[in-house]
Design an enzyme around this catalytic site. Structure first.
Site, PDB file in Angstrom:
ATOM      1  N   ASN A  11       0.869  -1.174   0.000  1.00  0.00           N
ATOM      2  CA  ASN A  11       0.000   0.000   0.000  1.00  0.00           C
ATOM      3  C   ASN A  11       0.904   1.221   0.000  1.00  0.00           C
ATOM      4  O   ASN A  11       1.464   1.581   1.030  1.00  0.00           O
ATOM      5  CB  ASN A  11      -0.893  -0.046   1.255  1.00  0.00           C
ATOM      6  CG  ASN A  11      -1.711   1.210   1.430  1.00  0.00           C
ATOM      7  OD1 ASN A  11      -1.783   2.051   0.530  1.00  0.00           O
ATOM      8  ND2 ASN A  11      -2.329   1.347   2.592  1.00  0.00           N
ATOM      9  N   LYS A  13       0.171   4.240  -0.348  1.00  0.00           N
ATOM     10  CA  LYS A  13      -0.455   5.441   0.221  1.00  0.00           C
ATOM     11  C   LYS A  13      -0.188   6.657  -0.682  1.00  0.00           C
ATOM     12  O   LYS A  13      -0.085   6.493  -1.895  1.00  0.00           O
ATOM     13  CB  LYS A  13       0.010   5.661   1.669  1.00  0.00           C
ATOM     14  CG  LYS A  13      -0.182   4.385   2.505  1.00  0.00           C
ATOM     15  CD  LYS A  13      -0.026   4.590   3.976  1.00  0.00           C
ATOM     16  CE  LYS A  13      -0.218   3.266   4.706  1.00  0.00           C
ATOM     17  NZ  LYS A  13      -0.177   3.391   6.159  1.00  0.00           N
ATOM     18  N   HIS A  98      -9.570   1.226   4.869  1.00  0.00           N
ATOM     19  CA  HIS A  98      -8.302   1.415   5.576  1.00  0.00           C
ATOM     20  C   HIS A  98      -8.531   2.384   6.743  1.00  0.00           C
ATOM     21  O   HIS A  98      -9.354   3.292   6.655  1.00  0.00           O
ATOM     22  CB  HIS A  98      -7.245   1.970   4.619  1.00  0.00           C
ATOM     23  CG  HIS A  98      -5.866   1.955   5.207  1.00  0.00           C
ATOM     24  ND1 HIS A  98      -5.441   2.924   6.094  1.00  0.00           N
ATOM     25  CD2 HIS A  98      -4.854   1.087   5.079  1.00  0.00           C
ATOM     26  CE1 HIS A  98      -4.202   2.640   6.471  1.00  0.00           C
ATOM     27  NE2 HIS A  98      -3.821   1.531   5.875  1.00  0.00           N
ATOM     28  N   GLU A 100      -6.909   4.800   7.702  1.00  0.00           N
ATOM     29  CA  GLU A 100      -6.702   6.210   7.333  1.00  0.00           C
ATOM     30  C   GLU A 100      -7.932   6.781   6.622  1.00  0.00           C
ATOM     31  O   GLU A 100      -8.101   8.001   6.570  1.00  0.00           O
ATOM     32  CB  GLU A 100      -5.423   6.334   6.487  1.00  0.00           C
ATOM     33  CG  GLU A 100      -4.189   6.171   7.376  1.00  0.00           C
ATOM     34  CD  GLU A 100      -2.978   5.570   6.700  1.00  0.00           C
ATOM     35  OE1 GLU A 100      -2.893   5.562   5.467  1.00  0.00           O
ATOM     36  OE2 GLU A 100      -2.091   5.072   7.441  1.00  0.00           O
ATOM     37  N   GLU A 168      -5.486  -4.826  10.621  1.00  0.00           N
ATOM     38  CA  GLU A 168      -4.478  -3.792  10.847  1.00  0.00           C
ATOM     39  C   GLU A 168      -4.826  -3.010  12.112  1.00  0.00           C
ATOM     40  O   GLU A 168      -5.634  -2.069  12.057  1.00  0.00           O
ATOM     41  CB  GLU A 168      -4.451  -2.813   9.657  1.00  0.00           C
ATOM     42  CG  GLU A 168      -4.104  -3.472   8.339  1.00  0.00           C
ATOM     43  CD  GLU A 168      -3.508  -2.471   7.364  1.00  0.00           C
ATOM     44  OE1 GLU A 168      -2.416  -2.737   6.857  1.00  0.00           O
ATOM     45  OE2 GLU A 168      -4.105  -1.405   7.136  1.00  0.00           O
ATOM     46  N   GLY A 174       2.413   2.236  10.911  1.00  0.00           N
ATOM     47  CA  GLY A 174       3.418   3.286  10.808  1.00  0.00           C
ATOM     48  C   GLY A 174       4.110   3.638  12.115  1.00  0.00           C
ATOM     49  O   GLY A 174       4.782   4.663  12.209  1.00  0.00           O
ATOM     50  N   SER A 206       3.250  -2.040  10.421  1.00  0.00           N
ATOM     51  CA  SER A 206       4.687  -2.084  10.715  1.00  0.00           C
ATOM     52  C   SER A 206       5.369  -3.404  10.345  1.00  0.00           C
ATOM     53  O   SER A 206       6.330  -3.807  10.994  1.00  0.00           O
ATOM     54  CB  SER A 206       4.940  -1.742  12.192  1.00  0.00           C
ATOM     55  OG  SER A 206       4.533  -0.417  12.470  1.00  0.00           O
ATOM     56  N   GLY A 227       2.790  -0.982   4.312  1.00  0.00           N
ATOM     57  CA  GLY A 227       2.876   0.421   3.944  1.00  0.00           C
ATOM     58  C   GLY A 227       4.326   0.815   3.716  1.00  0.00           C
ATOM     59  O   GLY A 227       4.882   0.599   2.643  1.00  0.00           O
ATOM     60  N   GLY A 228       4.964   1.358   4.743  1.00  0.00           N
ATOM     61  CA  GLY A 228       6.320   1.906   4.620  1.00  0.00           C
ATOM     62  C   GLY A 228       7.313   1.002   3.910  1.00  0.00           C
ATOM     63  O   GLY A 228       8.024   1.443   2.992  1.00  0.00           O
TER      64      GLY A 228
END
Ligand code: PGA
Length: 244
Positions: A11, A13, A98, A100, A168, A174, A206, A227-228
Protein backbone atom coordinates in the site's frame (compact mmCIF):
# COMPACT_ATOMS: atom_id res chain seq x y z
CA UNK A 1 -6.88 -28.05 5.02
CA UNK A 2 -6.85 -26.23 1.72
CA UNK A 3 -3.67 -24.26 1.36
CA UNK A 4 -4.23 -20.56 1.02
CA UNK A 5 -1.50 -19.03 -1.13
CA UNK A 6 -0.10 -16.04 0.67
CA UNK A 7 -0.64 -12.51 -0.64
CA UNK A 8 1.95 -9.81 -0.13
CA UNK A 9 0.40 -6.43 -0.86
CA UNK A 10 2.07 -3.03 -0.96
CA UNK A 11 0.00 0.00 0.00
CA UNK A 12 2.00 2.94 -1.27
CA UNK A 13 -0.46 5.44 0.22
CA UNK A 14 0.11 9.05 -0.95
CA UNK A 15 3.73 8.50 -1.92
CA UNK A 16 5.57 8.78 -5.17
CA UNK A 17 5.77 11.02 -8.20
CA UNK A 18 5.91 9.40 -11.63
CA UNK A 19 9.62 8.65 -11.70
CA UNK A 20 9.63 7.17 -8.17
CA UNK A 21 6.56 5.04 -8.73
CA UNK A 22 7.61 3.69 -12.08
CA UNK A 23 11.11 2.97 -10.79
CA UNK A 24 9.73 1.12 -7.78
CA UNK A 25 7.27 -0.82 -9.92
CA UNK A 26 9.99 -1.84 -12.39
CA UNK A 27 12.25 -3.03 -9.60
CA UNK A 28 9.49 -5.11 -8.01
CA UNK A 29 8.51 -6.54 -11.40
CA UNK A 30 12.13 -7.48 -12.04
CA UNK A 31 12.34 -9.36 -8.73
CA UNK A 32 9.10 -11.13 -9.59
CA UNK A 33 10.22 -12.08 -13.10
CA UNK A 34 13.47 -13.69 -12.02
CA UNK A 35 12.60 -14.70 -8.48
CA UNK A 36 9.70 -17.14 -8.95
CA UNK A 37 7.76 -15.79 -5.97
CA UNK A 38 6.19 -18.26 -3.55
CA UNK A 39 3.25 -15.88 -2.95
CA UNK A 40 0.89 -13.59 -4.85
CA UNK A 41 2.23 -10.05 -5.16
CA UNK A 42 0.18 -6.87 -5.36
CA UNK A 43 1.04 -3.19 -5.54
CA UNK A 44 -1.46 -0.42 -4.79
CA UNK A 45 -0.02 2.88 -6.03
CA UNK A 46 -1.70 6.28 -5.70
CA UNK A 47 -4.44 6.80 -8.29
CA UNK A 48 -2.27 9.05 -10.46
CA UNK A 49 0.18 6.18 -10.96
CA UNK A 50 -2.17 3.26 -11.48
CA UNK A 51 -1.82 3.30 -15.26
CA UNK A 52 1.97 3.77 -15.58
CA UNK A 53 2.62 1.29 -12.76
CA UNK A 54 0.34 -1.16 -14.55
CA UNK A 55 2.47 -0.75 -17.66
CA UNK A 56 5.68 -1.19 -15.67
CA UNK A 57 4.56 -4.48 -14.09
CA UNK A 58 2.84 -5.94 -17.16
CA UNK A 59 3.75 -9.58 -17.69
CA UNK A 60 5.54 -9.89 -14.34
CA UNK A 61 2.69 -11.58 -12.50
CA UNK A 62 2.48 -8.70 -10.02
CA UNK A 63 -1.14 -7.56 -9.62
CA UNK A 64 -2.37 -3.97 -9.50
CA UNK A 65 -4.79 -2.45 -7.00
CA UNK A 66 -6.40 0.81 -5.99
CA UNK A 67 -6.33 2.24 -2.45
CA UNK A 68 -10.01 3.20 -2.23
CA UNK A 69 -13.08 3.41 -4.45
CA UNK A 70 -16.35 5.29 -4.47
CA UNK A 71 -19.63 3.44 -3.87
CA UNK A 72 -21.22 4.84 -7.04
CA UNK A 73 -20.39 3.72 -10.55
CA UNK A 74 -20.29 7.24 -12.03
CA UNK A 75 -21.76 10.68 -11.71
CA UNK A 76 -21.38 13.95 -9.88
CA UNK A 77 -18.81 12.92 -7.25
CA UNK A 78 -15.96 15.38 -7.64
CA UNK A 79 -12.62 13.87 -6.75
CA UNK A 80 -13.88 10.31 -6.38
CA UNK A 81 -12.80 7.28 -8.41
CA UNK A 82 -15.16 4.40 -9.10
CA UNK A 83 -14.33 0.73 -8.89
CA UNK A 84 -15.18 0.49 -12.59
CA UNK A 85 -12.52 3.11 -13.33
CA UNK A 86 -9.93 1.15 -11.37
CA UNK A 87 -10.87 -2.02 -13.21
CA UNK A 88 -10.67 -0.19 -16.52
CA UNK A 89 -7.20 1.09 -15.56
CA UNK A 90 -5.96 -2.47 -15.02
CA UNK A 91 -6.65 -3.12 -11.33
CA UNK A 92 -7.81 -6.45 -10.01
CA UNK A 93 -7.90 -5.45 -6.31
CA UNK A 94 -8.95 -2.46 -4.26
CA UNK A 95 -8.26 -1.66 -0.59
CA UNK A 96 -11.37 -0.48 1.27
CA UNK A 97 -11.95 0.71 4.81
CA UNK A 98 -8.30 1.41 5.58
CA UNK A 99 -8.02 3.06 8.99
CA UNK A 100 -6.70 6.21 7.33
CA UNK A 101 -10.08 6.35 5.53
CA UNK A 102 -12.17 5.28 8.52
CA UNK A 103 -10.48 7.64 10.96
CA UNK A 104 -9.06 10.36 8.69
CA UNK A 105 -12.14 10.66 6.46
CA UNK A 106 -14.84 9.52 8.85
CA UNK A 107 -15.91 6.49 6.83
CA UNK A 108 -18.55 4.40 8.56
CA UNK A 109 -19.08 0.66 8.27
CA UNK A 110 -22.10 1.38 6.05
CA UNK A 111 -19.99 3.39 3.66
CA UNK A 112 -17.25 0.78 3.66
CA UNK A 113 -19.82 -1.94 2.94
CA UNK A 114 -21.09 0.06 -0.05
CA UNK A 115 -17.51 0.32 -1.30
CA UNK A 116 -16.96 -3.42 -0.98
CA UNK A 117 -20.17 -3.98 -2.95
CA UNK A 118 -18.92 -1.51 -5.57
CA UNK A 119 -15.64 -3.40 -5.85
CA UNK A 120 -17.52 -6.64 -6.50
CA UNK A 121 -19.89 -4.97 -8.97
CA UNK A 122 -16.80 -3.98 -10.98
CA UNK A 123 -15.18 -7.40 -10.69
CA UNK A 124 -12.46 -6.41 -8.23
CA UNK A 125 -11.29 -8.32 -5.17
CA UNK A 126 -11.90 -6.17 -2.09
CA UNK A 127 -9.21 -6.00 0.59
CA UNK A 128 -11.29 -4.99 3.59
CA UNK A 129 -9.29 -3.45 6.44
CA UNK A 130 -10.34 -3.76 10.05
CA UNK A 131 -8.55 -3.07 13.32
CA UNK A 132 -8.86 -1.61 16.76
CA UNK A 133 -7.42 1.62 18.18
CA UNK A 134 -4.91 1.66 21.00
CA UNK A 135 -7.62 2.54 23.54
CA UNK A 136 -9.78 -0.34 22.32
CA UNK A 137 -6.83 -2.73 22.60
CA UNK A 138 -6.00 -1.49 26.09
CA UNK A 139 -9.61 -2.12 27.07
CA UNK A 140 -9.32 -5.66 25.72
CA UNK A 141 -11.99 -4.94 23.10
CA UNK A 142 -10.08 -5.82 19.91
CA UNK A 143 -12.14 -8.87 18.99
CA UNK A 144 -15.44 -7.08 19.72
CA UNK A 145 -14.40 -4.10 17.60
CA UNK A 146 -13.12 -6.18 14.70
CA UNK A 147 -16.24 -8.35 14.72
CA UNK A 148 -18.44 -5.26 14.67
CA UNK A 149 -16.48 -3.86 11.70
CA UNK A 150 -16.74 -7.17 9.86
CA UNK A 151 -20.47 -7.48 10.52
CA UNK A 152 -21.03 -3.91 9.35
CA UNK A 153 -18.72 -3.89 6.34
CA UNK A 154 -19.18 -7.23 4.57
CA UNK A 155 -22.12 -7.48 2.16
CA UNK A 156 -24.22 -10.63 2.38
CA UNK A 157 -23.00 -11.96 -0.95
CA UNK A 158 -19.38 -12.48 0.15
CA UNK A 159 -17.37 -15.35 -1.29
CA UNK A 160 -13.78 -16.35 -0.59
CA UNK A 161 -12.51 -15.48 -4.06
CA UNK A 162 -13.54 -11.83 -3.93
CA UNK A 163 -12.82 -10.96 -0.31
CA UNK A 164 -9.51 -10.52 1.52
CA UNK A 165 -9.46 -9.24 5.09
CA UNK A 166 -6.55 -7.15 6.33
CA UNK A 167 -6.28 -7.03 10.11
CA UNK A 168 -4.48 -3.79 10.85
CA UNK A 169 -4.45 -2.58 14.45
CA UNK A 170 -4.56 1.21 14.15
CA UNK A 171 -1.87 1.57 16.79
CA UNK A 172 0.51 -0.63 14.77
CA UNK A 173 0.27 1.31 11.51
CA UNK A 174 3.42 3.29 10.81
CA UNK A 175 4.52 3.14 14.44
CA UNK A 176 6.98 0.26 14.55
CA UNK A 177 4.74 -1.43 17.12
CA UNK A 178 3.43 -4.91 16.35
CA UNK A 179 1.10 -7.15 18.38
CA UNK A 180 2.58 -10.37 19.72
CA UNK A 181 2.30 -13.37 17.39
CA UNK A 182 -0.21 -14.90 19.79
CA UNK A 183 -2.34 -11.75 19.67
CA UNK A 184 -2.25 -11.67 15.86
CA UNK A 185 -3.20 -15.33 15.65
CA UNK A 186 -6.05 -14.88 18.14
CA UNK A 187 -7.66 -12.02 16.22
CA UNK A 188 -7.19 -13.78 12.87
CA UNK A 189 -8.72 -16.92 14.32
CA UNK A 190 -11.77 -14.99 15.41
CA UNK A 191 -12.03 -13.26 11.99
CA UNK A 192 -11.80 -16.64 10.27
CA UNK A 193 -14.95 -17.82 12.04
CA UNK A 194 -17.13 -15.13 10.43
CA UNK A 195 -15.83 -14.92 6.84
CA UNK A 196 -16.29 -17.32 3.90
CA UNK A 197 -14.15 -20.43 4.20
CA UNK A 198 -10.91 -20.08 2.24
CA UNK A 199 -10.82 -16.27 2.28
CA UNK A 200 -7.39 -14.88 3.05
CA UNK A 201 -6.57 -12.81 6.13
CA UNK A 202 -3.55 -10.51 5.91
CA UNK A 203 -1.81 -8.87 8.83
CA UNK A 204 -0.84 -5.21 8.42
CA UNK A 205 0.92 -2.68 10.63
CA UNK A 206 4.69 -2.08 10.72
CA UNK A 207 5.58 -5.26 8.81
CA UNK A 208 9.23 -5.11 7.77
CA UNK A 209 11.96 -7.48 6.58
CA UNK A 210 12.99 -8.18 10.19
CA UNK A 211 9.63 -9.10 11.71
CA UNK A 212 7.96 -10.63 8.65
CA UNK A 213 9.38 -14.13 9.13
CA UNK A 214 7.66 -14.67 12.43
CA UNK A 215 4.38 -13.05 11.36
CA UNK A 216 4.15 -14.93 8.07
CA UNK A 217 4.89 -18.26 9.72
CA UNK A 218 1.74 -18.00 11.86
CA UNK A 219 -0.98 -20.51 10.92
CA UNK A 220 -3.68 -17.89 10.64
CA UNK A 221 -1.69 -15.31 8.64
CA UNK A 222 -2.20 -15.53 4.88
CA UNK A 223 0.00 -12.63 3.92
CA UNK A 224 0.68 -9.00 4.71
CA UNK A 225 -0.49 -5.52 3.81
CA UNK A 226 2.58 -3.35 3.90
CA UNK A 227 2.88 0.42 3.94
CA UNK A 228 6.32 1.91 4.62
CA UNK A 229 8.36 -1.17 3.73
CA UNK A 230 6.56 -1.51 0.38
CA UNK A 231 8.22 1.68 -0.83
CA UNK A 232 11.60 -0.04 -1.10
CA UNK A 233 11.68 -2.80 -3.70
CA UNK A 234 14.31 -4.82 -1.84
CA UNK A 235 12.38 -4.69 1.43
CA UNK A 236 9.12 -5.61 -0.28
CA UNK A 237 10.82 -8.51 -2.01
CA UNK A 238 12.48 -9.64 1.23
CA UNK A 239 9.02 -9.87 2.80
CA UNK A 240 7.75 -11.84 -0.19
CA UNK A 241 10.71 -14.18 0.18
CA UNK A 242 9.70 -14.90 3.77
CA UNK A 243 6.69 -16.75 2.33
CA UNK A 244 8.98 -19.40 0.89
P1 PGA B 1 2.79 0.36 7.65
O1 PGA B 1 1.32 0.56 7.00
O2 PGA B 1 3.33 -0.93 7.09
O3 PGA B 1 3.57 1.55 7.21
O4 PGA B 1 2.60 0.27 9.12
C1 PGA B 1 0.47 -0.51 6.83
C2 PGA B 1 -0.83 -0.05 6.24
O5 PGA B 1 -1.31 1.03 6.62
O6 PGA B 1 -1.42 -0.73 5.38
Amino acid sequence: MALRRKLIAGNWKMNGLRADGIGLARAIAEHARIGNPACDLLVCPPATLVVPVGEAIAGSGVALGGQDCAPAEKGAFTGDISAEMLKDAGCSYVIVGHSERRHGHGESDDEVRAKVAAAWRAGLVAILCVGETRAEREAGREVVVVNRQLAGSIPGTATADKLVIAYEPVWAIGTGLVPTPADVNAVHHSIRSVIPQGARILYGGSVNPKNCGELLSLDEVDGALIGGASLKADDFWAIAEACR
